[in-house]
Design a protein around this motif. Structure first.
Motif, mmCIF file in Angstrom:
data_model
loop_
_atom_site.group_PDB
_atom_site.id
_atom_site.type_symbol
_atom_site.label_atom_id
_atom_site.label_comp_id
_atom_site.label_asym_id
_atom_site.label_seq_id
_atom_site.Cartn_x
_atom_site.Cartn_y
_atom_site.Cartn_z
ATOM 1 N N ARG A 43 27.276 9.811 -1.424
ATOM 2 C CA ARG A 43 26.645 9.635 -2.712
ATOM 3 C C ARG A 43 27.395 9.371 -3.797
ATOM 4 N NH1 ARG A 43 21.436 11.046 -2.303
ATOM 5 N NH2 ARG A 43 20.806 12.221 -0.550
ATOM 6 N N SER A 44 28.694 9.679 -3.788
ATOM 7 C CA SER A 44 29.386 9.206 -4.812
ATOM 8 C C SER A 44 29.989 7.694 -4.682
ATOM 9 C CB SER A 44 30.996 10.049 -4.972
ATOM 10 O OG SER A 44 31.555 9.852 -3.582
ATOM 11 N N GLN A 45 29.938 7.258 -3.446
ATOM 12 C CA GLN A 45 30.363 5.786 -3.188
ATOM 13 C C GLN A 45 29.005 4.963 -3.622
ATOM 14 O OE1 GLN A 45 33.107 4.711 -2.687
ATOM 15 N NE2 GLN A 45 34.116 6.674 -2.797
ATOM 16 N N ALA A 46 27.834 5.439 -3.163
ATOM 17 C CA ALA A 46 26.478 4.833 -3.346
ATOM 18 C C ALA A 46 25.447 5.933 -4.069
ATOM 19 C CB ALA A 46 26.185 4.233 -2.136
ATOM 20 N N PRO A 47 25.716 6.000 -5.240
ATOM 21 C CA PRO A 47 24.545 7.000 -5.649
ATOM 22 C C PRO A 47 23.124 6.270 -5.795
ATOM 23 C CG PRO A 47 26.207 6.142 -7.627
ATOM 24 C CD PRO A 47 26.632 5.675 -6.334
ATOM 25 N N SER A 48 23.055 5.333 -5.910
ATOM 26 C CA SER A 48 21.664 4.574 -6.034
ATOM 27 C C SER A 48 20.988 3.950 -4.863
ATOM 28 C CB SER A 48 21.786 3.459 -7.116
ATOM 29 O OG SER A 48 22.632 2.342 -6.558
ATOM 30 N N VAL A 49 21.498 4.618 -3.733
ATOM 31 C CA VAL A 49 20.892 4.191 -2.436
ATOM 32 C C VAL A 49 19.465 4.800 -2.275
ATOM 33 C CG1 VAL A 49 21.106 4.576 0.209
ATOM 34 C CG2 VAL A 49 23.169 4.151 -1.420
ATOM 35 N N ASN A 50 18.526 4.037 -2.071
ATOM 36 C CA ASN A 50 17.024 4.345 -1.894
ATOM 37 C C ASN A 50 16.860 4.216 -0.376
ATOM 38 O OD1 ASN A 50 16.545 4.841 -4.667
ATOM 39 N ND2 ASN A 50 16.412 2.627 -4.853
ATOM 40 N N GLY A 51 17.385 4.990 0.164
ATOM 41 C CA GLY A 51 16.866 4.916 1.924
ATOM 42 C C GLY A 51 17.887 6.227 2.529
ATOM 43 N N GLN A 52 17.881 6.081 4.066
ATOM 44 C CA GLN A 52 18.483 7.156 4.568
ATOM 45 C C GLN A 52 19.575 6.563 5.570
ATOM 46 O OE1 GLN A 52 15.353 8.357 7.498
ATOM 47 N NE2 GLN A 52 16.662 10.252 7.988
ATOM 48 N N ILE A 53 20.864 7.499 5.527
ATOM 49 C CA ILE A 53 21.729 7.005 6.253
ATOM 50 C C ILE A 53 22.149 8.227 7.355
ATOM 51 C CG2 ILE A 53 24.367 6.867 6.171
ATOM 52 C CD1 ILE A 53 24.109 5.999 3.343
ATOM 53 N N LEU A 54 22.254 7.685 8.629
ATOM 54 C CA LEU A 54 22.405 8.570 9.798
ATOM 55 C C LEU A 54 23.654 8.178 10.359
ATOM 56 C CD1 LEU A 54 19.057 7.496 9.900
ATOM 57 C CD2 LEU A 54 19.242 9.950 11.081
ATOM 58 N N VAL A 55 24.467 9.361 11.047
ATOM 59 C CA VAL A 55 25.564 9.114 11.962
ATOM 60 C C VAL A 55 25.106 9.484 13.207
ATOM 61 C CG1 VAL A 55 28.085 9.443 12.340
ATOM 62 C CG2 VAL A 55 27.158 9.389 10.272
ATOM 63 N N LEU A 56 24.982 8.679 14.325
ATOM 64 C CA LEU A 56 24.427 8.873 15.639
ATOM 65 C C LEU A 56 25.643 9.017 16.615
ATOM 66 C CD1 LEU A 56 21.437 6.494 15.507
ATOM 67 C CD2 LEU A 56 21.425 9.093 14.719
ATOM 68 N N GLU A 76 22.492 -1.118 11.732
ATOM 69 C CA GLU A 76 23.317 -0.237 12.558
ATOM 70 C C GLU A 76 24.662 -0.693 12.837
ATOM 71 O OE1 GLU A 76 23.140 2.570 16.603
ATOM 72 O OE2 GLU A 76 21.524 1.270 16.222
ATOM 73 N N LEU A 77 25.673 -0.043 12.452
ATOM 74 C CA LEU A 77 27.014 -0.372 12.561
ATOM 75 C C LEU A 77 27.760 0.576 13.694
ATOM 76 C CD1 LEU A 77 27.945 -1.305 8.688
ATOM 77 C CD2 LEU A 77 27.509 -2.670 10.590
ATOM 78 N N SER A 78 28.628 0.180 14.571
ATOM 79 C CA SER A 78 29.322 0.786 15.541
ATOM 80 C C SER A 78 30.678 1.175 15.010
ATOM 81 C CB SER A 78 29.301 0.123 16.979
ATOM 82 O OG SER A 78 28.188 -0.062 17.247
#
Length: 403
Positions: free
Chosen positions: A16-29, A69-71
């Protein structure tokens, strides 16, 4: 087996400090689809059921979403970003609006700047047109005042310079015409009833001869010939004719002073037929008789020489009279150079100045008189004119008019 534990709260804070205005969901799978990290916390530690298809789209509860999705190389982990199409559309709409607004503002500024420049140039052009109209109507005092350093300013400067030159030229021509008219008027006045004068002089001459006064008769004859030559309508004569007038004039004073005056006249063959304006030499000779002649001395001498070389006619009148004082000579030279006003009729140098001005009016600034004198020793007047004969195609305008 290596077990790695991490604090999800710290990872969330970092993201959130790097992208505080992100309007979505981030997951690590993990490789098996288990969500090691979920920015919204809903699937942490569980399998994420909405993996994206090959096009990057996924159907989630609540509508269509876009995924990316990024590996992570060498770890088997992947990072999945999920954002709803509605949020993408809102973002694109805002960006499109900003682009449209920027384009409109840029176009408005460009049009306004162009209109300002065109308006400024249009004002300058209208001012130039108005000024040139006044100049065309004859008002040469008009000057165009423009600001700036553009092409229109340069045009205005050229027009102003042209008006100044025209004013100077017209003033010179106007002054020359006035002087010419005055000279013509004086000539006409001198021609009033000349035959009465001739007949009277002839009667006096015959009476003198009948009484035995031979010298008086010769003087009257010389005077009569002089007057006949002076009142001729022709304003251009040959050098021989002009020198003959001077000879007649000097004969009068040679007879009057009975040998106290010697006159040497020498006219080169090339100069005899040269044409000059009438009465250029006689006033110079008269100036000597009036101001330089020594009536009590017996050695008075005057020499008149004329020669033509290299298309220049030089006439020199030299005497051994009283001469001119240095300060008076300086004044005369200043008047000849145009640095002082012309003298009035009572001035003793009016004859020389008049001759000098007539030469320049008829032949140009390159010609005229020069005066050298030493008090008590004599005076030398040098007259330079163009050597133009009656058959010379380069003769002056006055000369061709006479022919």
């Amino acid at each position: 087996m290596m077990v790695v534990e991490f604090d999800a709260a710290k990872l969330d804070a970092l993201l959130r400090s790097q992208a505080p205005s992100v309007n979505g969901q981030i997951l690590v799978l993990a490789p098996d689809g288990t969500a090691i990290y979920d920015s919204e916390g809903g699937y942490a530690g569980r399998a994420y059921p909405y993996r994206p298809n090959a096009a990057g789209d996924a159907e989630l509860p609540g509508g269509a979403f876009r995924t990316n999705e990024l590996s992570v190389a060498g770890s088997g982990l992947s990072v999945l970003g999920v954002v709803s199409e509605a949020a993408v559309d809102r973002s694109m709409a805002g960006l499109t609006g900003m682009l449209i607004l920027g384009t409109v503002l840029f176009a408005a500024v460009s049009i306004g700047l162009a209109a300002f420049i065109m308006r400024s140039h249009s004002k300058k052009v209208r001012r130039i047109i108005r000024s040139t109209s006044r100049i065309g109507a004859g008002d040469l005092t008009t000057r165009i005042e423009l600001s700036g350093e553009d092409e229109l300013q340069q045009i205005a400067q050229r027009i102003n310079a042209m008006c100044e030159q025209l004013e100077t030229y017209i003033d010179q021509v106007y002054t020359s015409e006035i002087r010419q008219k005055n000279a013509e008027l004086a000539l006409l006045q001198s021609q009033i009833n000349p035959h009465f004068l001739y007949n009277t002089l002839e009667s006096i001459r015959m009476k003198a001869y009948s009484l035995g006064a031979q010298d008086v008769g010769k003087m009257i004859y010389s005077l009569s010939v002089m007057f006949r030559s002076l009142v001729k309508k022709s304003t251009v004569v040959s050098v021989s004719e002009e020198i003959e007038i001077c000879s007649m004039y000097l004969d009068l004073f040679r007879i009057r002073y009975e040998g106290r005056l010697t006159a040497d006249i020498e006219v080169g063959e090339a100069a005899q037929n040269c044409r000059i304006v009438k009465l250029l030499v006689q006033p110079v000779v008269e100036n000597y008789i009036v101001h330089g002649f020594r009536p009590l001395d017996a050695d008075n001498r005057i020499a008149v020489r004329a020669k033509a070389e290299k298309r220049r006619l030089t006439i020199i009148v030299e005497d051994n009279g009283t001469g001119i004082p240095p300060e008076r000579l300086a004044e005369i030279r200043l008047m000849l150079d145009g640095g002082a006003p012309a003298p009035d009729k009572e001035h003793r140098s009016i004859g020389l100045i008049n001759v000098h001005e007539r030469i320049r009016m008829n032949y140009g600034e390159a010609y005229g008189l020069t005066v050298d004198s030493e008090e008590g020793q004599g005076t030398t007047v040098r007259m330079v004119l163009p050597a133009e004969s009656a058959d010379d195609p380069g003769a002056s305008v006055n000369e061709r008019a006479e022919r």
